[in-house]
Design a protein around this motif. Sequence first.
Motif: not given
Length: 208
Positions: A196, A90, A190-193, A104, A184-187, A106
Amino acid sequence: MSSEKDLTEYRGKRHFDRTDEPRGTGDATGGEPCFVVQIHDASTLHFDFRLEVDGVLKSWSVPKGPSADPHDKRLAMPTEDHPLEYREFEGVIAPGEYGAGTVIVWDQGTYRPLPGKRKRRTAGFGEDLENGHASFWLDGTKLHGGYALTRFRTGREPGDRESWLLVKENDTYASGHGTPDPARVRSVRSGRTLRQVAAETPGDGGSG
């Protein structure tokens, strides 16, 4: 274990002194084989669908991403085999490098092959893929249930590229929901877009 030959194309496209992508050692994960779906904001925004097979990650570029709706037939274009370590990658691939852009994770998890509808079984999942059709069950954070990959174009004709379809099986995990907006979704790691990750990566990040 993967051989050097398996990753020759992958390594030949990359300069590992300029990219943080793993070179790959070919170490098996152990236990059930893994899968990963990465979102890659390169020259085009797409999903990369990868299955652990025979010590490498067999990989397909899926422009619209996997869907939970069995009516969606997602185009999947095969790419080079990737090392197993790539399932954890990532970050931002530097401008000028192959596949430059932000990546990222997903979704990730394990999978198991499903028996085919035909009575006679082949030697294994890798051979099913070579023959152009493989069914499997995903146990991921976001993706669950049966899926199938089917080759509909071999790429042997002049001007043609090998092409597959990725389709959700009609089981208890099927739904009418397609794929969320990748921007818009997050990894799941890591919880990041994507934005980010690009902003937090040192150097000249962003898509290429």
